[in-house]
Motif scaffolding. Structure first.
Motif, PDB file in Angstrom:
ATOM      1  N   PRO A  33      12.600  -8.073  -0.333  1.00  0.00           N
ATOM      2  CA  PRO A  33      13.063  -7.880  -1.722  1.00  0.00           C
ATOM      3  C   PRO A  33      12.728  -6.473  -2.236  1.00  0.00           C
ATOM      4  CG  PRO A  33      12.015 -10.016  -1.479  1.00  0.00           C
ATOM      5  CD  PRO A  33      11.771  -9.267  -0.190  1.00  0.00           C
ATOM      6  N   GLY A  34      13.767  -5.727  -2.604  1.00  0.00           N
ATOM      7  CA  GLY A  34      13.580  -4.387  -3.149  1.00  0.00           C
ATOM      8  C   GLY A  34      13.224  -3.321  -2.134  1.00  0.00           C
ATOM      9  N   TYR A  35      13.329  -3.635  -0.841  1.00  0.00           N
ATOM     10  CA  TYR A  35      12.837  -2.728   0.196  1.00  0.00           C
ATOM     11  C   TYR A  35      13.644  -2.907   1.483  1.00  0.00           C
ATOM     12  CZ  TYR A  35       9.634  -0.798   3.700  1.00  0.00           C
ATOM     13  OH  TYR A  35       9.085  -0.068   4.724  1.00  0.00           O
ATOM     14  N   ALA A  36      13.911  -1.812   2.148  1.00  0.00           N
ATOM     15  CA  ALA A  36      14.485  -1.846   3.500  1.00  0.00           C
ATOM     16  C   ALA A  36      14.038  -0.590   4.236  1.00  0.00           C
ATOM     17  CB  ALA A  36      16.013  -1.899   3.449  1.00  0.00           C
ATOM     18  N   ASN A  37      13.947  -0.704   5.560  1.00  0.00           N
ATOM     19  CA  ASN A  37      13.698   0.502   6.339  1.00  0.00           C
ATOM     20  C   ASN A  37      14.524   0.491   7.606  1.00  0.00           C
ATOM     21  OD1 ASN A  37      12.187  -0.380   8.707  1.00  0.00           O
ATOM     22  ND2 ASN A  37      10.385  -0.588   7.409  1.00  0.00           N
ATOM     23  N   LEU A  49      14.075   2.733   2.082  1.00  0.00           N
ATOM     24  CA  LEU A  49      14.822   2.594   0.835  1.00  0.00           C
ATOM     25  C   LEU A  49      14.025   1.708  -0.102  1.00  0.00           C
ATOM     26  CD1 LEU A  49      18.323   1.864   2.399  1.00  0.00           C
ATOM     27  CD2 LEU A  49      17.370   4.087   1.730  1.00  0.00           C
ATOM     28  N   MET A  50      13.753   2.200  -1.300  1.00  0.00           N
ATOM     29  CA  MET A  50      12.974   1.463  -2.288  1.00  0.00           C
ATOM     30  C   MET A  50      13.808   1.285  -3.548  1.00  0.00           C
ATOM     31  SD  MET A  50       9.330   3.305  -1.854  1.00  0.00           S
ATOM     32  CE  MET A  50       8.291   2.878  -0.481  1.00  0.00           C
ATOM     33  N   CYS A  94       0.993  -1.911   2.199  1.00  0.00           N
ATOM     34  CA  CYS A  94       2.020  -1.153   1.496  1.00  0.00           C
ATOM     35  C   CYS A  94       3.329  -1.328   2.254  1.00  0.00           C
ATOM     36  CB  CYS A  94       1.619   0.316   1.435  1.00  0.00           C
ATOM     37  SG  CYS A  94       2.819   1.355   0.597  1.00  0.00           S
ATOM     38  N   CYS A  95       4.418  -1.467   1.507  1.00  0.00           N
ATOM     39  CA  CYS A  95       5.740  -1.499   2.129  1.00  0.00           C
ATOM     40  C   CYS A  95       5.854  -2.585   3.199  1.00  0.00           C
ATOM     41  CB  CYS A  95       6.099  -0.132   2.699  1.00  0.00           C
ATOM     42  SG  CYS A  95       6.105   1.159   1.443  1.00  0.00           S
ATOM     43  N   PHE A  96       5.276  -3.743   2.907  1.00  0.00           N
ATOM     44  CA  PHE A  96       5.354  -4.909   3.779  1.00  0.00           C
ATOM     45  C   PHE A  96       4.718  -4.659   5.138  1.00  0.00           C
ATOM     46  CE2 PHE A  96       8.639  -5.329   0.605  1.00  0.00           C
ATOM     47  CZ  PHE A  96       8.416  -6.614   0.149  1.00  0.00           C
ATOM     48  N   ALA A  97       3.619  -3.883   5.148  1.00  0.00           N
ATOM     49  CA  ALA A  97       2.893  -3.609   6.383  1.00  0.00           C
ATOM     50  C   ALA A  97       1.444  -3.260   6.055  1.00  0.00           C
ATOM     51  CB  ALA A  97       3.532  -2.457   7.146  1.00  0.00           C
TER      52      ALA A  97
END
Length: 131
Positions: A33-37, A49-50, A94-97
């Motif tokens: 949600p709200g995030y991709a890399n 991408l945030m 941070c950032c799902f990690a």
């Protein structure tokens, strides 16, 4: 392998994913949600991408992804010896990690991180502000 990281603020995450998927002919490595890399191999790039409505098209931060925590620690020592301001974050989420990282600021206050990913997580520390 080390690679440059470019973290962008986007208004519409779905539209950004579609655009960058076509641009780099690649699918995202992670979507939350709200995030991709994206982990692009050619050119070697970690594109983050945030979703940050109202700030789309702006730079969030820059980074260098490295292979291990030992490389992060070596960079901390090197950056401190060069009298560059450093902020260490070891074992941070941070950032799902979970990551080990060090932050420095460039002459115009652009934020750079040198980091390694230790493990994936299902939570983020507010992607728009943790990085």
């Amino acid at each position: 392998m080390s690679r440059i990281q470019l973290a962008l603020n986007v208004d519409d995450l779905d539209a950004a994913i579609a655009f960058y998927s076509a641009l780099f002919n690649a699918q995202p490595a992670k979507i939350k949600p709200g995030y991709a890399n994206f982990a692009i191999s050619d050119p070697p790039l970690k594109l983050v991408l945030m979703q940050n409505p109202g700030h789309g098209g702006t730079l969030n931060h820059l980074g260098i992804e490295v292979t291990s925590s030992s490389v992060v620690h070596a960079e901390i020592a090197r950056l401190q010896a060069a009298d560059l301001f450093t902020e260490k974050q070891m074992g941070t989420t941070c950032c799902f990690a979970t990551q080990d990282k060090v932050w420095v600021s460039g002459p115009d206050q652009e934020r750079w991180e040198v980091y390694t990913k230790i493990a994936d997580t299902d939570s983020a520390d507010a992607p728009a502000t943790c990085c």
